[in-house]
Design an enzyme around this catalytic site. Structure first.
Site, PDB file in Angstrom:
ATOM      1  N   ASN A  23      41.511  33.756  45.500  1.00  0.00           N
ATOM      2  CA  ASN A  23      41.907  35.070  46.022  1.00  0.00           C
ATOM      3  C   ASN A  23      42.728  35.006  47.301  1.00  0.00           C
ATOM      4  O   ASN A  23      43.203  36.032  47.771  1.00  0.00           O
ATOM      5  CB  ASN A  23      40.676  35.950  46.201  1.00  0.00           C
ATOM      6  CG  ASN A  23      40.080  36.321  44.847  1.00  0.00           C
ATOM      7  OD1 ASN A  23      40.725  36.120  43.809  1.00  0.00           O
ATOM      8  ND2 ASN A  23      38.868  36.821  44.849  1.00  0.00           N
ATOM      9  N   ARG A  92      45.731  41.503  36.469  1.00  0.00           N
ATOM     10  CA  ARG A  92      45.945  42.752  37.200  1.00  0.00           C
ATOM     11  C   ARG A  92      46.407  42.506  38.627  1.00  0.00           C
ATOM     12  O   ARG A  92      47.204  43.243  39.162  1.00  0.00           O
ATOM     13  CB  ARG A  92      44.647  43.568  37.216  1.00  0.00           C
ATOM     14  CG  ARG A  92      44.584  44.615  36.162  1.00  0.00           C
ATOM     15  CD  ARG A  92      43.183  44.811  35.730  1.00  0.00           C
ATOM     16  NE  ARG A  92      42.647  43.607  35.144  1.00  0.00           N
ATOM     17  CZ  ARG A  92      42.932  43.198  33.899  1.00  0.00           C
ATOM     18  NH1 ARG A  92      43.767  43.886  33.185  1.00  0.00           N
ATOM     19  NH2 ARG A  92      42.420  42.111  33.399  1.00  0.00           N
ATOM     20  N   CYS A 116      40.077  46.629  33.254  1.00  0.00           N
ATOM     21  CA  CYS A 116      39.669  45.270  32.864  1.00  0.00           C
ATOM     22  C   CYS A 116      38.159  45.271  32.693  1.00  0.00           C
ATOM     23  O   CYS A 116      37.501  46.285  32.638  1.00  0.00           O
ATOM     24  CB  CYS A 116      40.090  44.272  33.917  1.00  0.00           C
ATOM     25  SG  CYS A 116      39.097  44.411  35.390  1.00  0.00           S
ATOM     26  N   ARG A 121      40.194  49.543  37.755  1.00  0.00           N
ATOM     27  CA  ARG A 121      41.168  48.814  38.595  1.00  0.00           C
ATOM     28  C   ARG A 121      42.442  49.645  38.818  1.00  0.00           C
ATOM     29  O   ARG A 121      43.545  49.198  38.540  1.00  0.00           O
ATOM     30  CB  ARG A 121      41.545  47.458  37.994  1.00  0.00           C
ATOM     31  CG  ARG A 121      40.416  46.539  37.597  1.00  0.00           C
ATOM     32  CD  ARG A 121      39.534  46.070  38.722  1.00  0.00           C
ATOM     33  NE  ARG A 121      40.102  45.149  39.649  1.00  0.00           N
ATOM     34  CZ  ARG A 121      40.112  43.822  39.494  1.00  0.00           C
ATOM     35  NH1 ARG A 121      39.635  43.307  38.408  1.00  0.00           N
ATOM     36  NH2 ARG A 121      40.626  43.035  40.430  1.00  0.00           N
ATOM     37  N   PRO A 122      42.319  50.884  39.270  1.00  0.00           N
ATOM     38  CA  PRO A 122      43.526  51.700  39.512  1.00  0.00           C
ATOM     39  C   PRO A 122      44.355  51.111  40.655  1.00  0.00           C
ATOM     40  O   PRO A 122      43.871  50.251  41.405  1.00  0.00           O
ATOM     41  CB  PRO A 122      42.967  53.065  39.899  1.00  0.00           C
ATOM     42  CG  PRO A 122      41.607  52.805  40.402  1.00  0.00           C
ATOM     43  CD  PRO A 122      41.093  51.590  39.668  1.00  0.00           C
ATOM     44  N   LEU A 125      45.893  53.589  45.425  1.00  0.00           N
ATOM     45  CA  LEU A 125      45.979  53.360  46.888  1.00  0.00           C
ATOM     46  C   LEU A 125      47.243  52.570  47.236  1.00  0.00           C
ATOM     47  O   LEU A 125      47.882  52.802  48.258  1.00  0.00           O
ATOM     48  CB  LEU A 125      44.723  52.625  47.376  1.00  0.00           C
ATOM     49  CG  LEU A 125      43.393  53.361  47.188  1.00  0.00           C
ATOM     50  CD1 LEU A 125      42.238  52.497  47.658  1.00  0.00           C
ATOM     51  CD2 LEU A 125      43.403  54.702  47.910  1.00  0.00           C
ATOM     52  N   ARG A 397      39.653  31.111  34.529  1.00  0.00           N
ATOM     53  CA  ARG A 397      40.607  31.858  35.349  1.00  0.00           C
ATOM     54  C   ARG A 397      40.381  31.576  36.834  1.00  0.00           C
ATOM     55  O   ARG A 397      41.303  31.617  37.627  1.00  0.00           O
ATOM     56  CB  ARG A 397      40.438  33.364  35.126  1.00  0.00           C
ATOM     57  CG  ARG A 397      40.920  33.847  33.785  1.00  0.00           C
ATOM     58  CD  ARG A 397      40.914  35.345  33.734  1.00  0.00           C
ATOM     59  NE  ARG A 397      41.560  35.886  34.939  1.00  0.00           N
ATOM     60  CZ  ARG A 397      41.568  37.182  35.218  1.00  0.00           C
ATOM     61  NH1 ARG A 397      40.979  38.035  34.412  1.00  0.00           N
ATOM     62  NH2 ARG A 397      42.162  37.621  36.293  1.00  0.00           N
TER      63      ARG A 397
HETATM   64  C1  EPZ Z   1      40.204  41.723  45.094  1.00  0.00           C
HETATM   65  O1  EPZ Z   1      40.479  42.590  44.016  1.00  0.00           O
HETATM   66  C2  EPZ Z   1      39.713  40.423  44.461  1.00  0.00           C
HETATM   67  N1  EPZ Z   1      40.770  39.869  43.617  1.00  0.00           N
HETATM   68  C3  EPZ Z   1      38.473  40.715  43.608  1.00  0.00           C
HETATM   69  O2  EPZ Z   1      38.010  39.468  43.087  1.00  0.00           O
HETATM   70  C4  EPZ Z   1      37.389  41.295  44.519  1.00  0.00           C
HETATM   71  O3  EPZ Z   1      36.262  41.624  43.730  1.00  0.00           O
HETATM   72  C5  EPZ Z   1      37.933  42.560  45.202  1.00  0.00           C
HETATM   73  O4  EPZ Z   1      39.149  42.239  45.923  1.00  0.00           O
HETATM   74  C6  EPZ Z   1      36.936  43.147  46.188  1.00  0.00           C
HETATM   75  O5  EPZ Z   1      36.600  42.196  47.144  1.00  0.00           O
HETATM   76  C7  EPZ Z   1      41.793  39.202  44.214  1.00  0.00           C
HETATM   77  O6  EPZ Z   1      41.839  39.070  45.428  1.00  0.00           O
HETATM   78  C8  EPZ Z   1      42.823  38.627  43.302  1.00  0.00           C
HETATM   79  P1  EPZ Z   1      40.091  46.161  45.723  1.00  0.00           P
HETATM   80  P2  EPZ Z   1      41.241  43.999  44.284  1.00  0.00           P
HETATM   81  O7  EPZ Z   1      41.458  46.732  45.681  1.00  0.00           O
HETATM   82  O8  EPZ Z   1      42.239  43.821  45.343  1.00  0.00           O
HETATM   83  C9  EPZ Z   1      39.175  50.427  43.901  1.00  0.00           C
HETATM   84  C10 EPZ Z   1      37.260  37.987  41.437  1.00  0.00           C
HETATM   85  O9  EPZ Z   1      36.232  37.960  40.736  1.00  0.00           O
HETATM   86  N2  EPZ Z   1      40.613  50.670  44.061  1.00  0.00           N
HETATM   87  O10 EPZ Z   1      39.463  45.835  47.042  1.00  0.00           O
HETATM   88  O11 EPZ Z   1      41.674  44.527  42.977  1.00  0.00           O
HETATM   89  C11 EPZ Z   1      38.902  49.395  42.809  1.00  0.00           C
HETATM   90  O12 EPZ Z   1      38.905  50.004  41.537  1.00  0.00           O
HETATM   91  C12 EPZ Z   1      37.990  39.292  41.658  1.00  0.00           C
HETATM   92  O13 EPZ Z   1      37.759  36.979  42.020  1.00  0.00           O
HETATM   93  C13 EPZ Z   1      41.107  51.952  43.825  1.00  0.00           C
HETATM   94  O14 EPZ Z   1      40.363  52.856  43.485  1.00  0.00           O
HETATM   95  O15 EPZ Z   1      40.016  44.861  44.822  1.00  0.00           O
HETATM   96  C14 EPZ Z   1      37.551  48.871  43.201  1.00  0.00           C
HETATM   97  O16 EPZ Z   1      36.564  49.773  42.728  1.00  0.00           O
HETATM   98  C15 EPZ Z   1      37.352  40.461  40.916  1.00  0.00           C
HETATM   99  N3  EPZ Z   1      42.439  52.169  43.957  1.00  0.00           N
HETATM  100  C16 EPZ Z   1      37.588  48.905  44.731  1.00  0.00           C
HETATM  101  O17 EPZ Z   1      38.645  49.813  45.086  1.00  0.00           O
HETATM  102  C17 EPZ Z   1      43.311  51.167  44.314  1.00  0.00           C
HETATM  103  O18 EPZ Z   1      44.528  51.443  44.432  1.00  0.00           O
HETATM  104  C18 EPZ Z   1      37.897  47.558  45.359  1.00  0.00           C
HETATM  105  O19 EPZ Z   1      39.132  47.137  44.874  1.00  0.00           O
HETATM  106  C19 EPZ Z   1      42.791  49.881  44.550  1.00  0.00           C
HETATM  107  C20 EPZ Z   1      41.446  49.647  44.418  1.00  0.00           C
END
Ligand code: EPZ
Length: 419
Positions: A23, A92, A116, A121-122, A125, A397
């Site tokens: 990550n 994604r 996914c 995963r919207p 934001l 992955r």
């Molecule tokens: C990153 O995902 C990580 N992936 C995820 O790791 C990790 O679980 C997550 O951060 C939280 O720490 C990578 O870094 C590649 P978020 P990301 O945007 O950026 C919601 C793994 O297993 N959200 O912080 O996609 C979203 O749906 C993966 O290694 C919106 O609603 O996470 C989630 O409920 C899985 N709108 C929450 O926020 C948006 O525009 C956190 O998502 C973006 C996110």
């Protein structure tokens, strides 16, 4: 389709080295696009997700050389600014390329990544933040067309400290020539790694690791640099839990303790003896673990990526544990597979109630997602008898040579083609 065959019941003992962070590698591979010079990245894990990211940046026009965990990227001439739909769908998190491509090409075209295995995963934001900064966005038939010719100075306040949205804004801002602030930014260590990389490249990012980040964008960056990716805190947590669930004694090398404190505290509460010397951490589990409660939170809280993994340890701990998953709305799919191994679990919305059993039963199970799949490996190591985990592509992955690492620690796990 590949499977893991695990003959469980062995204690895991010995030394193992953590790989580089998935990550952190993904946003830094995207950030290499900002550089008109040559970028040498060390400690890049050889996993499916980094391969996808490299495929995409090759398609954009970068020259790539790979040598084990070293990746050399020459992004002096980027011709393309479109992320192919099929690669967006495979991963994604490739949406963070949008910010980097926008910075470099002032245009970016990509498709909605879609939901996914752990939730919708919207990317609302990400898009809302881009719009706040004057980036023009057109959405048509699932395709998103962005153009940052009229990007402005600005302050983006995130409704939720999204890791990906924070990274995307930093990437888009770095070559904007504008001054941009992020409020309620994600504070994960991977954001600090990204800041350190961009600043080594000659960029100007301040405040990563806190809720307030300032980016003073420049017009272009050109430097031949080398950068080492931070260790993978979730792989480290997974290996720590592998010791906990097998009454093991494991030393993990190449750890940044400040990244894994929430995991250390929970495993100590459950009964592990944990010691740290330099960058090595030793986890000893003399007895069966005790139950404890888990609430996943944004960093520095307990990481959501560790939820399936520590829940699996709690599934064979003494007592009843309550888990609340506050980050993703659908991150309990693995529990159906764990129940096939005897787990006693009830799910109510975002809460899982786990009543510890003595030991898992070996079974034929299926990985449902990356971290859920890793959790099943731990359950298989705890169960006596033969467990078969199919669909291990999910696990590949995000974990580099996890079977080899477990064998080195005395675990009996092999890959079988075709199951
Ligand atoms: C990153 O995902 C990580 N992936 C995820 O790791 C990790 O679980 C997550 O951060 C939280 O720490 C990578 O870094 C590649 P978020 P990301 O945007 O950026 C919601 C793994 O297993 N959200 O912080 O996609 C979203 O749906 C993966 O290694 C919106 O609603 O996470 C989630 O409920 C899985 N709108 C929450 O926020 C948006 O525009 C956190 O998502 C973006 C996110």
């Amino acid at each position: 389709m590949q499977s893991y065959i695990i003959k469980g019941g062995e204690k895991l003992e010995g030394e193992v080295e953590a790989s580089g962070s998935k990550n952190s590698s993904l946003p830094i591979l995207a950030a290499a696009i900002l550089n008109r010079g040559k970028t040498i990245l060390e400690n890049v894990p050889n996993i499916h997700d980094t391969k996808i990211m490299l495929d995409i940046i090759k398609l954009l026009g970068c020259e790539i050389e790979e040598d084990g965990n070293r990746v050399i990227i020459d992004s002096s001439s980027i011709e393309n600014y479109e992320i192919p739909d099929e690669l967006m769908r495979q991963m994604r998190s490739s949406v963070i390329l949008a910010g980097a491509i926008l910075a470099r090409c002032k245009k970016a075209t990509f498709s909605y990544p879609g939901g996914c295995d752990i939730g919708a995963r919207p990317i609302d934001l990400h898009l809302k933040s881009f719009k706040t900064l004057g980036i023009n966005i057109l959405e048509e038939n699932g395709e998103i067309f962005c153009d940052s010719e009229n990007m402005t100075d600005g302050v983006v306040t995130l409704d939720f400290p999204s890791v990906g949205a924070t990274e995307n804004i930093i990437l888009a801002a770095t070559l904007s020539g504008k001054t941009i602030y992020i409020r309620n930014a994600a504070m994960e260590p991977e954001i600090v790694d990204l800041q350190n990389f961009i600043n080594k490249l000659g960029g100007n990012v301040l405040g990563a690791g806190t809720k307030d980040i300032k980016i003073v964008g420049t017009k272009s960056l050109q430097k031949n640099i080398e950068y080492k990716i931070m260790p993978d805190r979730i792989e480290i947590g997974t290996l720590m839990c592998a010791s906990a669930i097998t009454k093991g004694n494991i030393k993990i090398k190449n750890v940044k303790i400040e990244h894994i404190l929430p995991i250390v505290y929970k495993l100590e509460e459950m009964g592990c003896e944990i010691t740290l010397k330099d960058d090595d951490i030793t986890v000893i589990a003399k007895n069966r673990m005790k139950a404890c409660n888990i609430k996943t939170m944004p960093y520095p809280g307990f990481p959501t990526d560790m939820q399936p993994i520590i829940a699996t340890v709690l599934g064979v701990s003494k007592g009843t544990s309550i888990i609340v998953e506050n980050i993703f709305e659908n991150r309990y799919k693995y529990l159906a597979e764990l129940k096939r191994m005897g787990a006693k679990v009830t799910i109510e919305g975002r809460t899982a109630i786990i009543k510890g059993i003595k030991k898992y039963n070996s079974a034929k199970v299926e990985a449902t997602d990356l971290r859920g799949g890793a959790a099943l490996i731990l359950a298989g190591l705890n169960a006596s008898g033969k467990t078969i985990i199919s669909n291990i592509g999910y696990i590949l992955r995000g974990y580099e040579n996890i079977d080899k690492k477990i064998r080195k620690l005395g675990g009996n796990i092999y890959t079988r083609e075709g199951e």
